[in-house]
Design an enzyme around this catalytic site. Structure first.
Site, PDB file in Angstrom:
ATOM      1  N   ASP A 194     -24.939  24.737  12.499  1.00 23.98           N
ATOM      2  CA  ASP A 194     -24.242  24.117  13.626  1.00 23.98           C
ATOM      3  C   ASP A 194     -23.664  22.780  13.175  1.00 23.98           C
ATOM      4  O   ASP A 194     -23.932  21.737  13.758  1.00 23.98           O
ATOM      5  CB  ASP A 194     -25.217  23.936  14.797  1.00 23.98           C
ATOM      6  CG  ASP A 194     -24.522  23.499  16.077  1.00 23.98           C
ATOM      7  OD1 ASP A 194     -23.281  23.444  16.088  1.00 23.98           O
ATOM      8  OD2 ASP A 194     -25.216  23.178  17.052  1.00 23.98           O
ATOM      9  N   PHE A 195     -22.855  22.830  12.098  1.00 24.85           N
ATOM     10  CA  PHE A 195     -22.250  21.610  11.566  1.00 24.85           C
ATOM     11  C   PHE A 195     -21.100  21.190  12.478  1.00 24.85           C
ATOM     12  O   PHE A 195     -20.188  21.971  12.745  1.00 24.85           O
ATOM     13  CB  PHE A 195     -21.719  21.840  10.156  1.00 24.85           C
ATOM     14  CG  PHE A 195     -22.787  21.893   9.098  1.00 24.85           C
ATOM     15  CD1 PHE A 195     -24.124  21.989   9.439  1.00 24.85           C
ATOM     16  CD2 PHE A 195     -22.454  21.842   7.757  1.00 24.85           C
ATOM     17  CE1 PHE A 195     -25.115  22.032   8.467  1.00 24.85           C
ATOM     18  CE2 PHE A 195     -23.426  21.877   6.769  1.00 24.85           C
ATOM     19  CZ  PHE A 195     -24.766  21.979   7.129  1.00 24.85           C
ATOM     20  N   GLU A 196     -21.143  19.952  12.932  1.00 24.28           N
ATOM     21  CA  GLU A 196     -20.109  19.418  13.806  1.00 24.28           C
ATOM     22  C   GLU A 196     -19.586  18.109  13.213  1.00 24.28           C
ATOM     23  O   GLU A 196     -19.848  17.795  12.052  1.00 24.28           O
ATOM     24  CB  GLU A 196     -20.666  19.225  15.223  1.00 24.28           C
ATOM     25  CG  GLU A 196     -21.166  20.531  15.845  1.00 24.28           C
ATOM     26  CD  GLU A 196     -21.704  20.354  17.257  1.00 24.28           C
ATOM     27  OE1 GLU A 196     -21.413  19.322  17.885  1.00 24.28           O
ATOM     28  OE2 GLU A 196     -22.428  21.256  17.720  1.00 24.28           O
ATOM     29  N   GLY A 197     -18.838  17.352  14.017  1.00 23.04           N
ATOM     30  CA  GLY A 197     -18.303  16.087  13.535  1.00 23.04           C
ATOM     31  C   GLY A 197     -17.467  16.272  12.286  1.00 23.04           C
ATOM     32  O   GLY A 197     -16.615  17.154  12.205  1.00 23.04           O
TER      33      GLY A 197
END
Length: 597
Positions: free
Chosen positions: A382-385
């Site tokens: 869940d990699f964001e940013g």
């Protein structure tokens, strides 16, 4: 306070005012043709590529539709199309606009690019300019756009008049394609060249799945032990040929045992390391409807360390938190009931950048420790940013060169090899990491030169044979262009239908017809939605959830978006989050149970 006139507009206005430059005739010569496609926007945005654009029924200058586009702080809401023209020929570009600081122009003319503009047009105002093509120019791009932050503008009845180009006839149909190498997930095809063809379209079971510039292609993203039919059509500027005869083949059985999930699964995130307004929910209290439970979140000790830690919610923040022993026992009970429990890495605050091989190795080691300590079934990414951002020269999603992407792929493959076929791998990217690649992958043209557009595509593609589920977050998203070349916004079934159709149909990356992201299998796809209005922007009520599922699995109850297929094997739904659904009296869970039984 009045805005200063942009420099390019001042220059253009001055040129048009020079003595000796005669007024342009409103009537085209009899031999001229209007080469602009869908200049009145009566067919939506067909033929146009638009940022932040849509069609409206009011105001219009003529017909029933017009373009409306809204510039933002870093976006001038450009709407453009590329037109085939004759070299060394005179053309007149004309159109009607409303709004403040609206532009109409042409680029790629081969001589001098031109534009016309208006500072203020409270009602429809005609803009006209003219240009001559260069000696070798065969295509130009016409466009309209507004100015940054000045509000919506409208455009209608855009025309490009001048000598038409005889595109000739579409090519003949290719011969029946030949089947080459066949695996559990791919089929290689080849065919004979067709005279006059500039490219080829490949169809799988009647649906166009990719294009090719040469006489071979490999169709990927297939299911093991499944029969597929293929056809090929030849393409040139005049159009597409009839399809070839059909060839049918069956994929191999494959090697590994697929992860066992229900035919239709419900996926949810459990707030395991923090509390918020939704309250803490114990693992043992998660209802049996939830088939995949993602523990939120494992987070890095620093952005680039690769060292991931999972800290359970402290008693001071979560007074009803269970003990470690009870938590682990509840996980085992869920697994005994056939549920999968994963560690989710990242989240909104957990930015992870594997910039070095040392960070990659630390990621593998630390994630393994978490999986082993709690006896988990696998990993959710869940990699964001800015965790995944493309280097400027990383334009081929099939051969990525950006270190944070290459190292992530390597790390996950290592974990998969360590834990074997039962390892569950899921991903929860945001829409701009995936579907926005249809327009902007590798171009840095979105959100003020944002390099994240489509940055998940190389990860998904490289791991597609290991991927259990992809559940894109269809929320907290801006408008995204679908395969119909129209923008779709959150808040209704059409957005979910359009975004999911892209994953199941495949799409050309950044408009490159030879660089196609292959479709995923429907059993690999779940649709990400917020559980309630409290959980995030983009919530849709149960009736819209049902419309989404009806359209994708049965092709009934569809709205304005026309899907490219029907997928009864669509895996299911994902939501943020189990906690927020409990807070809302389990509305999301009840909708899923009511639909799939």
């Amino acid at each position: 306070m009045d805005r200063p006139r942009p420099f390019v507009a001042v220059v253009t206005a001055a040129v048009l005012a020079v003595p000796g430059v005669t007024a342009l005739s409103s009537a085209a010569r009899a031999a001229d043709a209007d080469l602009a496609r869908n200049g009145g926007f009566e067919s939506g945005l067909d033929g146009w590529t638009c940022a932040s654009g849509t069609t409206v029924n009011s105001p219009v200058r003529s017909g029933s539709s017009a373009l409306q586009a809204t510039p933002a702080g870093s976006d001038n809401a450009r709407c453009a199309q590329t037109v085939t023209v004759k070299p060394d020929s005179q053309y007149t570009l004309s159109g009607y606009v409303r709004g403040a600081y609206v532009y109409l122009g042409a680029t790629g003319t081969g001589t001098t690019d031109v534009s016309a503009w208006t500072q203020s047009a409270p009602d429809w105002q005609q803009l006209t300019t003219t240009f001559r093509t260069g000696a070798s120019t065969t295509k130009v791009t016409i466009y309209t756009h507004g100015w940054y932050g000045t509000g919506a503008y409208q455009a209608d009845d855009i025309s490009l008049t001048g000598p038409g180009v005889d595109a000739g006839q579409p090519p003949a149909a290719p011969n029946e394609p030949q089947v080459g190498a066949v695996t559990s997930t791919s089929v290689a095809l080849s065919w004979s060249a067709v005279a006059g063809a500039s490219g080829y379209a490949v169809y799988r079971d009647g649906v166009k799945v990719r294009t090719a510039s040469g006489t071979s292609a490999t169709v990927t993203g297939l299911s093991p032990s499944t029969a597929y039919s293929f056809q090929v059509a030849a393409v040139n500027d005049a159009g597409e040929s009839a399809k070839s005869a059909t060839v049918t083949t069956t994929t191999t059985a494959g090697t590994g045992t697929p992860v066992e999930l229900p035919a239709h699964a419900l996926v949810g995130y459990l707030h395991a390391s923090f509390a918020n307004g939704s309250g803490y929910t114990r693992m043992a209290d998660v209802p049996d409807s939830w088939d995949v439970i993602d523990l939120a979140f494992g987070e890095p000790t620093s952005v680039t360390s690769g060292d991931i830690r999972f800290n359970r919610c402290p008693v001071a923040e979560c007074p009803n938190v269970e003990s470690d022993a009870d938590f682990k026992a509840a996980i085992k009970a869920k697994q005994a009931a056939g549920k999968k429990v994963l560690i989710s890495i990242g989240g909104q605050n957990g930015q992870v950048q594997l910039t070095t091989t040392a960070a990659r190795d630390a990621f593998v080691s630390s994630v393994s420790k978490i999986i082993d300590e709690y006896g988990l079934d696998g990993l959710d990414i869940d990699f964001e940013g800015h965790s995944l951002s493309l280097n400027a020269n990383d334009t081929d999603f099939k051969n990525p060169t950006t270190p944070v992407i290459v190292n992530l792929i390597s790390a996950v493959k290592t974990l998969k090899a360590k834990y074997g076929d039962d390892f569950v791998l899921t991903m929860a990217p945001e829409t701009f990491f995936v579907q926005l690649g249809y327009q902007y992958y590798g171009t840095g043209q979105w959100g003020g030169q944002d390099p994240r557009a489509g940055a998940y595509l190389p990860v998904i593609h490289a791991l597609r044979d290991d991927l259990t589920l992809l559940h894109v977050q269809d929320y907290n998203s801006g408008p995204i262009m679908g395969l119909d070349n129209q923008y779709h916004s959150m808040g209704g079934a059409d957005f979910h239908i359009a975004m999911t159709d892209m994953l199941l149909t495949g799409f050309p990356v950044a408009g490159n017809a030879s660089n196609v992201f292959p479709p995923l299998r429907p059993d690999q796809v779940a649709i990400g939605m917020p559980a309630s209005t409290n959980a995030g922007n983009g919530y849709v009520p149960p009736a819209e959830v049902t419309k989404t599922l009806d359209c994708l699995t049965k092709k009934t109850n569809c709205g304005s978006y026309a899907t490219h297929g029907t997928w009864p094997a669509l895996r299911g739904l994902m939501t943020w989050s189990i906690n927020w659904d409990r807070y809302s009296n389990w509305e999301f869970q009840r909708t899923f149970d009511g639909y799939f039984g």
